[in-house]
Design a protein around this motif. Structure first.
Motif, PDB file in Angstrom:
ATOM      1  N   ILE A   1      57.193  33.575  58.520  1.00 21.40           N
ATOM      2  CA  ILE A   1      57.836  32.099  58.589  1.00 21.40           C
ATOM      3  C   ILE A   1      56.955  31.349  59.765  1.00 21.40           C
ATOM      4  CG2 ILE A   1      59.948  30.923  59.464  1.00 21.40           C
ATOM      5  CD1 ILE A   1      61.508  33.618  58.862  1.00 21.40           C
TER       6      ILE A   1
ATOM      7  N   CYS B   1      60.455  40.620  59.383  1.00 20.22           N
ATOM      8  CA  CYS B   1      60.039  39.188  59.351  1.00 20.22           C
ATOM      9  C   CYS B   1      59.045  38.993  60.380  1.00 20.22           C
ATOM     10  CB  CYS B   1      61.203  38.378  59.371  1.00 20.22           C
ATOM     11  SG  CYS B   1      62.276  38.592  58.079  1.00 20.22           S
TER      12      CYS B   1
ATOM     13  N   ALA C   1      64.922  29.744  62.041  1.00 24.87           N
ATOM     14  CA  ALA C   1      64.138  31.092  61.485  1.00 24.87           C
ATOM     15  C   ALA C   1      65.373  32.129  60.795  1.00 24.87           C
ATOM     16  CB  ALA C   1      63.832  31.942  62.758  1.00 24.87           C
TER      17      ALA C   1
ATOM     18  N   LYS D   1      57.491  35.708  62.842  1.00 27.89           N
ATOM     19  CA  LYS D   1      57.408  33.979  63.100  1.00 27.89           C
ATOM     20  C   LYS D   1      56.110  33.789  63.606  1.00 27.89           C
ATOM     21  CE  LYS D   1      58.331  29.926  63.520  1.00 27.89           C
ATOM     22  NZ  LYS D   1      58.819  29.475  64.692  1.00 27.89           N
TER      23      LYS D   1
ATOM     24  N   ASN E   1      65.933  30.550  57.159  1.00 27.99           N
ATOM     25  CA  ASN E   1      64.713  31.059  56.445  1.00 27.99           C
ATOM     26  C   ASN E   1      65.098  32.456  55.717  1.00 27.99           C
ATOM     27  OD1 ASN E   1      61.874  29.644  56.171  1.00 27.99           O
ATOM     28  ND2 ASN E   1      62.784  28.884  58.169  1.00 27.99           N
TER      29      ASN E   1
ATOM     30  N   CYS F   1      56.420  38.235  66.566  1.00 29.54           N
ATOM     31  CA  CYS F   1      56.105  36.916  66.768  1.00 29.54           C
ATOM     32  C   CYS F   1      54.601  36.980  66.848  1.00 29.54           C
ATOM     33  CB  CYS F   1      56.831  36.438  68.025  1.00 29.54           C
ATOM     34  SG  CYS F   1      58.620  35.983  67.651  1.00 29.54           S
TER      35      CYS F   1
ATOM     36  N   ARG G   1      64.997  24.771  67.823  1.00 31.75           N
ATOM     37  CA  ARG G   1      64.344  25.665  68.822  1.00 31.75           C
ATOM     38  C   ARG G   1      64.766  25.441  70.425  1.00 31.75           C
ATOM     39  NH1 ARG G   1      59.043  24.336  65.994  1.00 31.75           N
ATOM     40  NH2 ARG G   1      59.014  25.937  64.083  1.00 31.75           N
TER      41      ARG G   1
ATOM     42  N   ASP H   1      55.627  27.920  61.358  1.00 37.40           N
ATOM     43  CA  ASP H   1      55.784  26.530  61.939  1.00 37.40           C
ATOM     44  C   ASP H   1      54.828  25.470  61.023  1.00 37.40           C
ATOM     45  OD1 ASP H   1      56.342  24.287  63.718  1.00 37.40           O
ATOM     46  OD2 ASP H   1      54.308  24.575  64.559  1.00 37.40           O
TER      47      ASP H   1
ATOM     48  N   ASP I   1      53.623  30.758  65.210  1.00 36.89           N
ATOM     49  CA  ASP I   1      53.946  29.467  65.679  1.00 36.89           C
ATOM     50  C   ASP I   1      52.884  29.075  66.886  1.00 36.89           C
ATOM     51  OD1 ASP I   1      55.414  27.120  67.157  1.00 36.89           O
ATOM     52  OD2 ASP I   1      57.009  27.605  65.718  1.00 36.89           O
TER      53      ASP I   1
ATOM     54  N   GLU J   1      62.091  30.911  69.537  1.00 37.29           N
ATOM     55  CA  GLU J   1      62.881  31.033  68.616  1.00 37.29           C
ATOM     56  C   GLU J   1      62.741  32.261  67.467  1.00 37.29           C
ATOM     57  OE1 GLU J   1      63.006  28.455  64.053  1.00 37.29           O
ATOM     58  OE2 GLU J   1      61.095  28.672  65.498  1.00 37.29           O
ATOM     59  N   GLY J   2      61.443  32.852  67.339  1.00 34.64           N
ATOM     60  CA  GLY J   2      61.355  34.046  66.709  1.00 34.64           C
ATOM     61  C   GLY J   2      61.823  35.129  67.504  1.00 34.64           C
TER      62      GLY J   2
END
Length: 280
Positions: A20, A192, A177, A194, A180, A212, A171, A22, A196, A204-205
């Motif tokens: 996912i 998953c 997230a 994230k 998604n 992350c 966020r 940004d 960014d 957020e992640g």
């Protein structure tokens, strides 16, 4: 943090399911220039002087929350009181936001070019059967302008969540997230990743329970355009990258790399950790 072992987490499928991303500073807009400059210009309409560095500070938040955070800054709030004779309130946040929006919509397409390596990275992930999600601090009206131009250049995630379209907020909460995860049909947040370039995006992640990956050189924390980077003092570049690495690591990034071009190797490393039974 000590990784979980197979004995701790039970049987765990060891493959990455979804990544996912940004948008600005991550997939498009090297240096995250579009939102930064527009904040400076929008505040100037109200007679307030803010620097590019100040504008970058809350990057990653939804744009209304970004404006709220800027107006809470002691120096910026002092300018407001001097100009208007009172502290700012929610109606003033709305006023700045409504001035910001058309300016951002008018300019965002100019900054839709993919970050070098982004198209190739998305292609590599899809070739492995990995789902591609995305979310942004941009509101939906801005993304609706950005997305068609980005798609022409090869940036077209399977899912796009905007910063203003979830009732729970944006966020650093996990909501975009997790939206998604639902939209993509991802089987487990622990499978998953994230990606960014901002602190709120990494938070957020982490809050969503994902791996992350922070980005430095292409993103908001370093803040160079590609032309500025080409002529920058290498010592200054290194110092900015080091500061960005520290900030993103402190926010909880499991890995920090320079740009999305470096991501495939990290996805492979995370896949290997999943295969060993490790979780974020």
């Amino acid at each position: 943090m000590t990784p979980s072992t197979p004995a701790q987490s039970g049987k765990f499928p060891g493959t990455v399911d979804a990544v996912i991303f940004d948008w600005a500073g991550t997939l498009v807009d090297f240096g995250s220039l579009a939102p930064t400059q527009i904040f400076v210009e929008a505040f100037a309409v109200f007679g307030l002087r803010i620097t590019l560095e100040q504008a970058r500070g809350p990057m990653g938040l939804s744009k209304r929350d970004h404006i709220r955070t800027l107006l809470a800054d002691v120096g910026i709030q002092a300018q407001w009181v001097e100009r208007f004779g009172r502290p700012s309130n929610d109606l003033d946040i709305d006023a700045v936001y409504h001035r910001f929006m058309p300016m951002q919509i008018a300019k965002v397409a100019e900054y839709s070019r993919p970050i070098p390596g982004a198209v190739e990275t998305l292609r590599a992930l899809r070739s492995q059967g990995i789902k591609i999600g995305s979310c942004s601090g941009y509101p939906r009206q801005v993304l609706d302008v950005l997305l068609p131009d980005a798609a022409v250049d090869g940036i077209a995630p399977d899912c796009v969540i905007a910063g203003d379209e979830l009732p729970a907020g944006g966020r650093p909460g996990p909501y975009m997230a997790l939206a998604n995860v639902l939209a993509l049909g991802a089987s487990d947040v622990r499978r998953c990743i994230k990606v960014d370039d901002t602190v709120p995006g990494i938070e957020e992640g982490r809050n969503a329970g994902m791996w992350c990956v922070g980005l430095t050189l292409s993103g908001n924390e370093v803040g160079y355009s590609q032309s500025e980077l080409a002529s920058a003092d290498p010592a200054d570049v290194a110092a900015r990258v080091a500061r960005a690495t520290e900030k993103l690591t402190q926010a909880g990034a499991h890995y920090v790399i320079e740009s999305v071009a470096d991501l495939p190797a990290i996805v492979a490393a995370i896949g290997a950790r999943l295969a060993r039974g490790e979780t974020p």
